[in-house]
Scaffold this motif. Sequence first.
Motif, PDB file in Angstrom:
ATOM      1  N   ARG A 140      -3.523   2.138  11.600  1.00 49.43           N
ATOM      2  CA  ARG A 140      -4.191   3.273  10.955  1.00 49.43           C
ATOM      3  C   ARG A 140      -4.018   4.691  11.792  1.00 49.43           C
ATOM      4  O   ARG A 140      -3.815   5.601  11.146  1.00 49.43           O
ATOM      5  CB  ARG A 140      -5.586   2.722  11.291  1.00 49.43           C
ATOM      6  CG  ARG A 140      -6.729   3.506  10.216  1.00 49.43           C
ATOM      7  CD  ARG A 140      -6.399   3.511   8.877  1.00 49.43           C
ATOM      8  NE  ARG A 140      -6.029   4.545   8.325  1.00 49.43           N
ATOM      9  CZ  ARG A 140      -5.580   4.642   6.911  1.00 49.43           C
ATOM     10  NH1 ARG A 140      -5.867   3.690   6.196  1.00 49.43           N
ATOM     11  NH2 ARG A 140      -5.362   5.871   6.640  1.00 49.43           N
ATOM     12  N   ILE A 190      -0.727   6.116  10.483  1.00 55.57           N
ATOM     13  CA  ILE A 190      -0.775   6.378   9.294  1.00 55.57           C
ATOM     14  C   ILE A 190      -1.581   7.938   9.227  1.00 55.57           C
ATOM     15  O   ILE A 190      -1.196   8.598   8.572  1.00 55.57           O
ATOM     16  CB  ILE A 190      -1.407   5.431   8.276  1.00 55.57           C
ATOM     17  CG1 ILE A 190      -0.669   4.254   8.340  1.00 55.57           C
ATOM     18  CG2 ILE A 190      -1.835   6.122   6.744  1.00 55.57           C
ATOM     19  CD1 ILE A 190      -1.371   3.135   7.484  1.00 55.57           C
ATOM     20  N   ASP A 191      -2.846   7.893  10.177  1.00 56.07           N
ATOM     21  CA  ASP A 191      -3.536   9.106  10.075  1.00 56.07           C
ATOM     22  C   ASP A 191      -2.583  10.043  10.618  1.00 56.07           C
ATOM     23  O   ASP A 191      -2.610  11.305  10.423  1.00 56.07           O
ATOM     24  CB  ASP A 191      -4.730   8.884  10.940  1.00 56.07           C
ATOM     25  CG  ASP A 191      -5.636   8.140  10.358  1.00 56.07           C
ATOM     26  OD1 ASP A 191      -5.470   7.821   9.045  1.00 56.07           O
ATOM     27  OD2 ASP A 191      -6.676   7.612  11.140  1.00 56.07           O
ATOM     28  N   GLU A 241      -0.384  11.591   8.047  1.00 53.98           N
ATOM     29  CA  GLU A 241      -1.268  12.253   7.114  1.00 53.98           C
ATOM     30  C   GLU A 241      -1.475  13.862   7.697  1.00 53.98           C
ATOM     31  O   GLU A 241      -1.334  14.823   7.036  1.00 53.98           O
ATOM     32  CB  GLU A 241      -2.598  11.508   6.811  1.00 53.98           C
ATOM     33  CG  GLU A 241      -3.178  12.176   5.712  1.00 53.98           C
ATOM     34  CD  GLU A 241      -4.124  11.362   5.242  1.00 53.98           C
ATOM     35  OE1 GLU A 241      -4.453  10.306   5.772  1.00 53.98           O
ATOM     36  OE2 GLU A 241      -4.621  11.598   3.969  1.00 53.98           O
ATOM     37  N   TYR A 249       0.795  -1.290   0.062  1.00 53.09           N
ATOM     38  CA  TYR A 249      -0.066   0.097  -0.039  1.00 53.09           C
ATOM     39  C   TYR A 249       0.886   1.186  -0.086  1.00 53.09           C
ATOM     40  O   TYR A 249       1.952   1.139   0.700  1.00 53.09           O
ATOM     41  CB  TYR A 249      -0.878  -0.002   1.227  1.00 53.09           C
ATOM     42  CG  TYR A 249      -1.993  -0.915   1.388  1.00 53.09           C
ATOM     43  CD1 TYR A 249      -2.617  -1.186   0.160  1.00 53.09           C
ATOM     44  CD2 TYR A 249      -2.501  -1.475   2.630  1.00 53.09           C
ATOM     45  CE1 TYR A 249      -3.666  -2.116   0.022  1.00 53.09           C
ATOM     46  CE2 TYR A 249      -3.434  -2.365   2.565  1.00 53.09           C
ATOM     47  CZ  TYR A 249      -4.102  -2.742   1.325  1.00 53.09           C
ATOM     48  OH  TYR A 249      -5.148  -3.729   1.340  1.00 53.09           O
ATOM     49  N   ARG A 250       0.566   2.134  -0.750  1.00 54.90           N
ATOM     50  CA  ARG A 250       1.268   3.606  -0.654  1.00 54.90           C
ATOM     51  C   ARG A 250       0.433   4.543  -0.377  1.00 54.90           C
ATOM     52  O   ARG A 250      -0.490   5.196  -1.137  1.00 54.90           O
ATOM     53  CB  ARG A 250       1.568   3.779  -1.867  1.00 54.90           C
ATOM     54  CG  ARG A 250       2.648   2.859  -2.358  1.00 54.90           C
ATOM     55  CD  ARG A 250       3.544   3.201  -3.907  1.00 54.90           C
ATOM     56  NE  ARG A 250       4.151   1.803  -4.488  1.00 54.90           N
ATOM     57  CZ  ARG A 250       4.591   1.900  -5.467  1.00 54.90           C
ATOM     58  NH1 ARG A 250       4.825   3.170  -6.115  1.00 54.90           N
ATOM     59  NH2 ARG A 250       4.996   1.003  -5.850  1.00 54.90           N
ATOM     60  N   PRO A 251      -0.099   4.569   0.945  1.00 56.07           N
ATOM     61  CA  PRO A 251      -1.179   5.556   1.143  1.00 56.07           C
ATOM     62  C   PRO A 251      -0.960   7.098   1.208  1.00 56.07           C
ATOM     63  O   PRO A 251      -1.934   7.877   1.249  1.00 56.07           O
ATOM     64  CB  PRO A 251      -1.624   5.110   2.741  1.00 56.07           C
ATOM     65  CG  PRO A 251      -0.169   4.741   3.239  1.00 56.07           C
ATOM     66  CD  PRO A 251       0.358   3.884   2.119  1.00 56.07           C
ATOM     67  N   LEU A 252       0.446   7.354   1.036  1.00 54.45           N
ATOM     68  CA  LEU A 252       0.850   8.807   1.492  1.00 54.45           C
ATOM     69  C   LEU A 252       1.860   9.280   0.841  1.00 54.45           C
ATOM     70  O   LEU A 252       2.945   8.786   0.737  1.00 54.45           O
ATOM     71  CB  LEU A 252       1.120   8.836   2.813  1.00 54.45           C
ATOM     72  CG  LEU A 252       0.614  10.141   3.722  1.00 54.45           C
ATOM     73  CD1 LEU A 252      -0.839  10.621   3.213  1.00 54.45           C
ATOM     74  CD2 LEU A 252       0.915  10.026   5.238  1.00 54.45           C
TER      75      LEU A 252
END
Length: 219
Positions: free
Chosen positions: A204, A207-208, A211, A87-90
Amino acid sequence: MITLALSKGRIFDDSLPLLRAAGVEVLDDPEKSRKLILATSRPDLRVVMVRASDVPTYVQHGGADLGVAGLDVLLEHAAAEGGDGLYRPLDLRIARCRMSVAAREDFDYAAAVRQGARIRVATKYTHCARQHFAAKGVHVDLIKLYGSMELAPLTGLADAIVDLVSTGSTLKANQLLEVERIMDISARLVVNPAALKLNREAMRGLIDAFEAAVGGSGA
Ligand code: PRT
Ligand code: MG
């Protein structure tokens, strides 16, 4: 325990302010300590120090749950592996630079392209380079190098190079000109999907926090 893979130098240095904004202090300095596993102020989070090009490998195979790596490293890794399932969320918007074609001042790159000549290109980024020149219909012979690409045109090994450029001073010091910009590069957060599934709440949250730190820094 959550394990975050970072590499020494600009990735670590530029990640620190983001970690700090996310409420995390790294408790060791990798430049001063020989430790490869660094504790943080969050008891459930540790940092492992690996080579920049090994970050995606660690995350892909579960040696780390998440990591920070340059888009250049991620694209080359994914192409070599035929996809990496990460996954590359950011986009962390740090360690920014661009991937470019550069040549000697006396090599007319545009004319060589126009004439359909075969151009010898030295690079560490063979997958990105192959894709770029193929999309443009430019014929190239790629020569794989692991560093000091700037030397290749100066010694006659290649006509041009594909390398990362930030200030441009390395090219200038070697009398090379940036003749084409391929893409903008920045560091990305990558996440192991299985780790995210197993430890969703804590991962999560982290990651948040990243972000929010990226958004909040106004970078
Ligand atoms: O050094 P090592 O072999 O362990 O790995 P690495 O070279 O991949 O690591 P590192 O720490 O040098 O780079 C990590 C990441 O930082 C890269 O993957 C890029 O995404 C990003 N980054 C940002 C850069 C640069 N800017 C950069 N300027 N990586 C390398 N450079 C080099 C470039 O290759 C060239 O030699 O710096 C030189 C050009 O800089 P200027 O300022 O003179 O234009
Ligand atoms: Mg380096």
